[in-house]
Write a protein that holds these residues in place. Structure first.
Motif, PDB file in Angstrom:
ATOM      1  N   UNK A 110       0.843  -1.192   0.000  1.00  0.00           N
ATOM      2  CA  UNK A 110       0.000   0.000   0.000  1.00  0.00           C
ATOM      3  C   UNK A 110       0.879   1.243   0.000  1.00  0.00           C
ATOM      4  N   UNK A 111       0.316   2.352  -0.506  1.00  0.00           N
ATOM      5  CA  UNK A 111       1.076   3.593  -0.578  1.00  0.00           C
ATOM      6  C   UNK A 111       1.168   4.283   0.782  1.00  0.00           C
ATOM      7  N   UNK A 112       0.204   4.059   1.651  1.00  0.00           N
ATOM      8  CA  UNK A 112       0.181   4.718   2.954  1.00  0.00           C
ATOM      9  C   UNK A 112       0.225   3.659   4.050  1.00  0.00           C
ATOM     10  N   UNK A 113       0.382   4.090   5.253  1.00  0.00           N
ATOM     11  CA  UNK A 113       0.466   3.218   6.421  1.00  0.00           C
ATOM     12  C   UNK A 113      -0.769   2.330   6.535  1.00  0.00           C
ATOM     13  N   UNK A 114      -0.576   1.014   6.508  1.00  0.00           N
ATOM     14  CA  UNK A 114      -1.640   0.016   6.672  1.00  0.00           C
ATOM     15  C   UNK A 114      -2.838   0.280   5.763  1.00  0.00           C
ATOM     16  N   UNK A 115      -2.564   0.684   4.533  1.00  0.00           N
ATOM     17  CA  UNK A 115      -3.630   0.874   3.551  1.00  0.00           C
ATOM     18  C   UNK A 115      -4.511   2.067   3.801  1.00  0.00           C
ATOM     19  N   UNK A 116      -4.061   2.954   4.654  1.00  0.00           N
ATOM     20  CA  UNK A 116      -4.867   4.116   5.019  1.00  0.00           C
ATOM     21  C   UNK A 116      -5.288   4.897   3.771  1.00  0.00           C
ATOM     22  N   UNK A 117      -6.537   5.403   3.784  1.00  0.00           N
ATOM     23  CA  UNK A 117      -7.038   6.184   2.664  1.00  0.00           C
ATOM     24  C   UNK A 117      -7.300   5.369   1.415  1.00  0.00           C
ATOM     25  N   UNK A 118      -7.531   4.071   1.581  1.00  0.00           N
ATOM     26  CA  UNK A 118      -7.775   3.221   0.412  1.00  0.00           C
ATOM     27  C   UNK A 118      -6.579   3.168  -0.522  1.00  0.00           C
ATOM     28  N   UNK A 119      -5.391   3.056   0.055  1.00  0.00           N
ATOM     29  CA  UNK A 119      -4.160   3.191  -0.741  1.00  0.00           C
ATOM     30  C   UNK A 119      -3.522   1.867  -1.135  1.00  0.00           C
ATOM     31  N   UNK A 120      -4.238   0.731  -1.016  1.00  0.00           N
ATOM     32  CA  UNK A 120      -3.659  -0.549  -1.424  1.00  0.00           C
ATOM     33  C   UNK A 120      -3.258  -0.516  -2.897  1.00  0.00           C
ATOM     34  N   UNK A 121      -2.137  -1.139  -3.206  1.00  0.00           N
ATOM     35  CA  UNK A 121      -1.604  -1.173  -4.566  1.00  0.00           C
ATOM     36  C   UNK A 121      -2.017  -2.491  -5.222  1.00  0.00           C
ATOM     37  N   UNK A 122      -2.947  -2.424  -6.123  1.00  0.00           N
ATOM     38  CA  UNK A 122      -3.444  -3.638  -6.794  1.00  0.00           C
ATOM     39  C   UNK A 122      -2.649  -3.881  -8.067  1.00  0.00           C
ATOM     40  N   UNK A 123      -1.369  -4.164  -7.875  1.00  0.00           N
ATOM     41  CA  UNK A 123      -0.456  -4.411  -8.989  1.00  0.00           C
ATOM     42  C   UNK A 123       0.503  -5.537  -8.625  1.00  0.00           C
ATOM     43  N   UNK A 124       0.983  -6.226  -9.659  1.00  0.00           N
ATOM     44  CA  UNK A 124       2.008  -7.254  -9.476  1.00  0.00           C
ATOM     45  C   UNK A 124       3.017  -7.127 -10.607  1.00  0.00           C
ATOM     46  N   UNK A 125       4.254  -7.451 -10.284  1.00  0.00           N
ATOM     47  CA  UNK A 125       5.328  -7.374 -11.257  1.00  0.00           C
ATOM     48  C   UNK A 125       6.265  -8.564 -11.101  1.00  0.00           C
ATOM     49  N   UNK A 126       6.914  -8.915 -12.206  1.00  0.00           N
ATOM     50  CA  UNK A 126       7.935  -9.947 -12.193  1.00  0.00           C
ATOM     51  C   UNK A 126       9.283  -9.269 -12.400  1.00  0.00           C
ATOM     52  N   UNK A 127      10.214  -9.554 -11.479  1.00  0.00           N
ATOM     53  CA  UNK A 127      11.555  -8.992 -11.596  1.00  0.00           C
ATOM     54  C   UNK A 127      12.492 -10.034 -12.189  1.00  0.00           C
ATOM     55  N   UNK A 128      13.258  -9.623 -13.198  1.00  0.00           N
ATOM     56  CA  UNK A 128      14.244 -10.485 -13.840  1.00  0.00           C
ATOM     57  C   UNK A 128      15.626 -10.067 -13.349  1.00  0.00           C
TER      58      UNK A 128
END
Length: 301
Positions: free
Chosen positions: A121-139
């Motif tokens: 999340x972008x903020x502390x414990x998802x505060x303000x609806x800030x969860x990041x709904x993304x996934x990435x693969x690192x090479x």
């Protein structure tokens, strides 16, 4: 580390003084000395970051992902920091960036040597609806991120991810401070579990392993049957995760020497107990495309 010393990346689960115990470095247990590692471009945003030992473990390269400010700070970092501990004068450098600042990211090593980074999340414990709904693969070879299928469930504090023996990844948990974007309702612990299926499991076939020992000693060899030994390119031991509070000190992928036989392979376990701590591992082989077998449980004594 493979020399028995302890590496502290600067990642921490949260709280504590802002100016004590946050410098990354290497602790020599025999001399009780601590050598700081310089180079962090955002040392004030290492709290709630994730640290992974990049594959293979023999290379002693680490990546620190995301993070944020101390305590209930709204600061978050989009950085990935890299350090090579084989370097005689190790120093952090910035790697590729995430799209958003991300506290509490989950990171799982995969048997094709990539790293799945998801949630946070972008903020502390998802505060303000800030969860990041993304996934990435690192090479690790190209040091690049590639966007993959996004999660449907937000994950922040008290979340984690675990590699499963079949090559998929289980993502679980989250303990949001609030249940709404306006921060007016108390959060509840997330009980839904998601399973991520990497692209390598959508190929036509995958290698197989069978008829091997359940236990092998360090420095010893173990033989396994496989239907097409010539197609295999790598073998590795992957230690199962033990993850909490964005911290997973168990996760590692150890490359194995592999000899092909008429009807299978023989793998050799490294002798170094610091590189291969005793316990249970998943043994994976991959073919020329990077497609992994299912993991076979092996106890290293």
């Amino acid at each position: 580390m493979d020399n028995g010393k302890l590496f502290y990346s600067g990642s921490n689960a949260g709280y504590g003084p802002a100016d004590v115990g946050r410098d990354p470095g290497i602790w020599d247990l025999e001399t009780n000395t601590f050598d700081k590692i310089p180079g962090l471009s955002d040392p004030d945003q290492m709290e709630t970051s994730a640290t992974v030992m990049l594959p293979p473990a023999q290379d002693q390269k680490f990546m620190v992902i995301g993070g944020g400010g101390v305590g209930e700070s709204d600061k978050s970092s989009d950085k990935s920091r890299l350090v090579d501990l084989k370097d005689p004068d190790p120093r952090f450098r910035d790697g590729p960036t995430l799209e958003k600042g991300t506290r509490y990211p989950s990171a799982s090593l995969l048997p094709d040597d990539s790293v799945l980074v998801t949630g946070g999340s972008e903020d502390y414990r998802g505060r303000g609806g800030s969860d990041v709904l993304q996934a990435r693969m690192y090479d690790p070879k190209s040091s690049t991120y590639k966007r993959v299928a996004d999660p449907a469930v937000g994950r922040n504090y008290h979340s984690g991810s675990v590699l499963l023996p079949d090559g998929r990844v289980m993502i679980f948990g989250s303990d949001s401070l609030f249940a709404d974007k306006a921060n007016t309702k108390p959060g509840v612990f997330e009980q839904r579990i998601e399973i991520y299926t990497p692209p390598y499991l959508f190929r036509d076939s995958r290698p197989t392993l069978s008829d091997g020992p359940k236990s092998v000693e360090r420095g010893g060899t173990a033989a396994f049957r496989t239907k097409d030994p010539a197609s295999l390119r790598t073998a590795k031991l992957m230690r199962p995760s033990a993850v909490t509070h964005v911290t997973d000190v168990e996760q590692r992928s150890v490359a194995l020497d592999m000899k092909k036989t008429a009807d299978g392979i023989e793998v050799t376990i490294p002798k170094n107990s610091a590189l291969v701590p005793p316990g249970w591992y998943m043994l994976f082989v991959t073919d020329e495309e990077g497609t992994p077998s299912e993991g076979v449980w092996v106890e290293v004594a």
